[in-house]
Design an enzyme around this catalytic site. Sequence first.
Site, short mmCIF file in Angstrom:
data_model
loop_
_atom_site.label_atom_id
_atom_site.label_comp_id
_atom_site.label_asym_id
_atom_site.label_seq_id
_atom_site.Cartn_x
_atom_site.Cartn_y
_atom_site.Cartn_z
N LYS A 1 -10.96 0.85 13.08
CA LYS A 1 -9.82 1.87 12.53
C LYS A 1 -10.83 2.96 12.66
CE LYS A 1 -7.42 2.63 8.39
NZ LYS A 1 -7.27 2.55 7.10
N ASP B 1 0.19 1.84 -0.91
CA ASP B 1 1.29 1.70 0.18
C ASP B 1 2.10 0.26 0.59
OD1 ASP B 1 2.25 3.52 1.99
OD2 ASP B 1 0.74 3.07 3.21
#
Length: 203
Positions: free
Chosen positions: A3, A109
């Site tokens: 990532k 989220d």
Amino acid sequence: LLKYRFHKQYRHPILDASLTKARVAGEARTLMKCLRSGVSVPGIRMVDAAQGILGIEWIDGKSVRFLLGGGEEDEDFEEGDYDEDEDEVMQMIGNEIAKMHLSDTIHGDLTTSNMMLRRPSSEGKAKLVLIDFGLAYTSTLVEDKAVDLYVLERAFASTHPDSEPLFASVLQAYEQKMGKEWRAVSKRLDEVRLRGRKRSMVG
């Protein structure tokens, strides 16, 4: 899985480097905290905060959004790969979120895209894994936990038709795992919902 946080050209280089380093390190710390608390999240393989790189475990599976019919994914997939019904998956979701909140971790989220159902091994069942903790933070506030749940509830409503029974199953499992802490979160969730409806009416 690597990532990578790309450099933001609109920010001053020193500020950008500082923010990138802090956010990568913060996400790594959150994952470690979740792992220690028994929350099902990807394992950490490497961290290079200065370069904005976080290496995490690859989860062999499908997003819950895909499994519930909310989106397409490219990888090969056969219906027979998973034996769990929707209610079982919702129970897993509620259980994992409760473990996360009991550790005072707020995801920030929560959507069905950020939940993976790991492909079952030959001797086991599928396992739910929470992913993408880029917006996560630590908080003991009931308000933050209630907002986390409300975000997921709105995600269900916008992505999955007739989702009320699904989210009710999530909350049922969440309540069982939270124990005595559920009452305060439940009350605050009702208040957050009311505020959300008022905002929708005002536009």
